[in-house]
Design an enzyme around this catalytic site. Structure first.
Site, PDB file in Angstrom:
ATOM      1  N   LYS A 158      51.168  48.788  32.150  1.00 51.74           N
ATOM      2  CA  LYS A 158      50.288  47.656  32.478  1.00 51.74           C
ATOM      3  C   LYS A 158      49.686  47.022  31.235  1.00 51.74           C
ATOM      4  CE  LYS A 158      48.744  49.434  36.985  1.00 51.74           C
ATOM      5  NZ  LYS A 158      47.574  49.693  37.842  1.00 51.74           N
ATOM      6  N   GLY A 164      45.948  41.298  38.308  1.00 55.97           N
ATOM      7  CA  GLY A 164      46.700  40.472  39.242  1.00 55.97           C
ATOM      8  C   GLY A 164      48.202  40.576  39.106  1.00 55.97           C
ATOM      9  N   GLU A 200      50.116  54.422  33.436  1.00 53.33           N
ATOM     10  CA  GLU A 200      49.618  55.406  34.405  1.00 53.33           C
ATOM     11  C   GLU A 200      50.693  55.812  35.392  1.00 53.33           C
ATOM     12  OE1 GLU A 200      46.125  53.224  35.594  1.00 53.33           O
ATOM     13  OE2 GLU A 200      47.098  52.439  37.374  1.00 53.33           O
ATOM     14  N   LYS A 201      50.455  56.919  36.050  1.00 53.26           N
ATOM     15  CA  LYS A 201      51.384  57.397  37.059  1.00 53.26           C
ATOM     16  C   LYS A 201      51.409  56.395  38.214  1.00 53.26           C
ATOM     17  CE  LYS A 201      52.914  61.505  39.462  1.00 53.26           C
ATOM     18  NZ  LYS A 201      54.294  61.263  38.953  1.00 53.26           N
ATOM     19  N   HIS A 208      45.384  48.516  49.158  1.00 52.88           N
ATOM     20  CA  HIS A 208      44.371  47.898  48.298  1.00 52.88           C
ATOM     21  C   HIS A 208      43.078  47.847  49.102  1.00 52.88           C
ATOM     22  CE1 HIS A 208      43.023  44.301  45.611  1.00 52.88           C
ATOM     23  NE2 HIS A 208      41.992  44.711  46.326  1.00 52.88           N
ATOM     24  N   GLU A 275      37.872  47.477  42.830  1.00 55.50           N
ATOM     25  CA  GLU A 275      39.156  47.610  43.534  1.00 55.50           C
ATOM     26  C   GLU A 275      39.707  49.016  43.382  1.00 55.50           C
ATOM     27  OE1 GLU A 275      40.987  43.099  42.829  1.00 55.50           O
ATOM     28  OE2 GLU A 275      41.982  44.835  41.959  1.00 55.50           O
ATOM     29  N   ASN A 290      36.326  43.237  39.579  1.00 55.66           N
ATOM     30  CA  ASN A 290      36.203  41.779  39.504  1.00 55.66           C
ATOM     31  C   ASN A 290      34.729  41.436  39.378  1.00 55.66           C
ATOM     32  OD1 ASN A 290      39.005  41.427  39.989  1.00 55.66           O
ATOM     33  ND2 ASN A 290      38.600  41.851  42.133  1.00 55.66           N
ATOM     34  N   ARG A 292      33.114  38.567  39.824  1.00 54.87           N
ATOM     35  CA  ARG A 292      32.796  37.267  40.428  1.00 54.87           C
ATOM     36  C   ARG A 292      32.574  37.444  41.934  1.00 54.87           C
ATOM     37  NH1 ARG A 292      38.394  37.868  40.089  1.00 54.87           N
ATOM     38  NH2 ARG A 292      39.349  37.829  42.159  1.00 54.87           N
ATOM     39  N   VAL A 295      37.047  35.305  47.008  1.00 63.75           N
ATOM     40  CA  VAL A 295      37.469  34.464  48.133  1.00 63.75           C
ATOM     41  C   VAL A 295      37.092  35.131  49.461  1.00 63.75           C
ATOM     42  CG1 VAL A 295      39.485  33.528  49.342  1.00 63.75           C
ATOM     43  CG2 VAL A 295      39.396  33.455  46.841  1.00 63.75           C
TER      44      VAL A 295
END
Ligand code: MV4
Length: 452
Positions: A158, A164, A200-201, A208, A275, A290, A292, A295
């Site tokens: 990553k 995202g 990471e694994k 999610h 998350e 996040n 902010r 949505v």
């Protein structure tokens, strides 16, 4: 105290913020691009300032123009909404330098959480569960390979600057490691100008699930329960709900406590979302934070009976948060209505809305900036409405959502309403038996008509 709020955004979220400001007796300033001259946020705000041409980079993404609009109108606070400058650390700092309250966290916190491997390290040190992998950023391919062998394949590579799904690769076969690592790094360099990678694994078949938090910047944080966000397509959420069908009270309590621990460790200020990946075995792991308003915040508002934007403004004014529990009651689902054709691979469908009739009735909320004869500008994202429905049970809420979708009339463009209607009848959706791969094999029936 804040007296006049400039909303540095457009669309439904600008309207959403203006509404709460008015209820709180705060004056409002809209900013708009020349493509948004006729937009409702311009009409509903007390004042409006044009900040440039349609491309976001020349208007909604220009800190200098937004600060200038604060100066000419005397706005003493900026609400960034979501997207645009909402997670831009520099913009938060610029606001502070100009004596304008940024309604959100400090530049330092935004920067920390924007650097995904540092955010992960910070959370791990605070005792939040994380997925095993590299200790921070990798020095290169060799270290990457070593850590991958160590934790065992499959692994995820990553981008540290990512989020995202950009600059991310799943590596199942060790023989692919170098190639996939380089592909992810090149993508990250191109997208973020930063090729730092961590590893990471791989968590198989994850859901999610995210926790809504609110901090006062003085070390106190409360949470408002979780949202299930596994129904996504290309890392865009399509449907969110609260509570998650995958959580029981024990897991909910654990995940909420973990999110609060993490946010308290950074003395988080404002609304935020922690998350998590929830594995099929019930293990959960911090993914990202996040910084902010999101949505999907209305599903949390629906089940906790709170106004999260009001809370954002109150903590920005220096109010502390209390530790009164905010339990979720009943169930809520949000469908994102996009100007896209779900029968043509969700291809964009801009143009003029010729007829518009939103659904109503008990437990139905529609957050939208659309109206009959509204021309959807091609420059911005495709979401034109959010339909949020609440009920006592998940089944009852699905029935009410089905009814509301049937009532929703939008003509002149294609929308994702037929997709949502079919989803509400899907057996796996109805039983809550899904994960983030759900959309990989969801088959839309040809006809948009009810499938029962
Ligand atoms: C993962 C994962 C499995 N294992 N990390 C995707 C977006 C970014 N925020 C993190 N993502 C993932 N990270 C490990 N160790 C699977 C995903 C993922 C995903 C996560 C949430 C929602 C949808 C997703 C779709 C594909 C992959």
């Amino acid at each position: 105290m804040i007296q006049k709020v400039l909303i540095a955004n457009r669309g439904e979220i600008a309207l959403r913020i203006i509404r709460t400001c008015r209820e709180m007796g705060l004056a409002t300033v809209a900013v708009f691009s020349t493509a948004d001259r006729e937009a409702l946020h311009v009409r509903f705000a007390d004042e409006a300032v044009c900040i440039g041409p349609p491309p976001s980079a020349e208007s909604y993404l220009r800190p200098d123009r937004i600060i200038a609009a604060c100066e000419v109108t005397g706005a003493d606070a900026v609400h960034p909404g979501y997207g645009f400058l909402s997670e831009n650390a520099e913009f938060s700092a610029i606001c502070a330098d100009n004596d304008v309250h940024f309604i959100g966290p400090s530049a330092e916190t935004i920067r920390l959480m924007g650097e995904k491997s540092l955010a992960k390290k910070t959370m791990a040190e605070a005792g939040v569960p994380v997925v095993g992998g590299s200790d921070g950023v990798l020095s290169g391919i060799e270290e990457g390979r070593r850590v991958a062998e160590d934790v065992g394949f499959p692994v995820m590579v990553k981008a540290a600057a990512g989020g995202g799904g950009k600059g991310m690769r799943l590596v199942r076969d060790p023989a692919d490691f170098e190639r996939f690592y380089k592909a992810a790094r090149n993508e990250a360099e191109a997208a973020f100008g930063n090729g730092d990678m961590y590893l990471e694994k791989f968590v198989d078949k994850p859901r999610h699930v995210e926790i809504q938090v609110l901090g006062d910047g003085k070390g106190r944080v409360v949470h408002f329960g979780e949202r299930e966000c596994s129904i996504q397509r290309r890392h865009q959420k399509l449907v969110e709900e609260a509570p998650s069908p995958a959580l029981d009270d024990d897991l909910r309590q654990e995940m909420g406590a973990a999110a609060v621990r993490g946010a308290e460790a950074v003395e988080y200020e404002g609304a935020g979302t922690v998350e998590f990946l929830l594995g099929a075995d019930g293990g959960f792991y911090f993914m990202e934070m996040n910084t902010r308003i999101q949505v999907e915040h209305p599903v949390t508002e629906a089940v906790t009976d709170c106004d999260l934007v009001e809370y954002q403004i109150r903590v920005a004014q220096g109010e502390t948060v209390d530790d009164k529990p905010r339990p979720m009651k009943g169930h809520a689902i949000e469908c994102r209505i996009n100007a896209e054709n779900p029968f043509r691979n969700f291809s964009p469908s801009p143009g003029k809305i010729t007829a518009f009739h939103p659904p109503g009735g008990h437990g139905v909320r529609v957050d939208t900036h659309a109206y009959a004869d509204y021309m959807i500008p091609p420059h911005y994202d495709s979401m034109i409405a959010k339909l949020i429905v609440r009920g006592q049970t998940r089944e009852g809420t699905i029935r009410k959502m089905t009814r509301a979708l049937e009532e929703f009339i939008i003509e002149g463009i294609d929308t994702t309403i037929p997709f949502h209607h079919q989803l509400m009848h899907d057996e796996r959706f109805r039983t809550g038996d899904f994960d983030t791969r759900f959309m990989d094999d969801f088959q839309l029936a040809e006809k948009a008509e009810p499938v029962e």
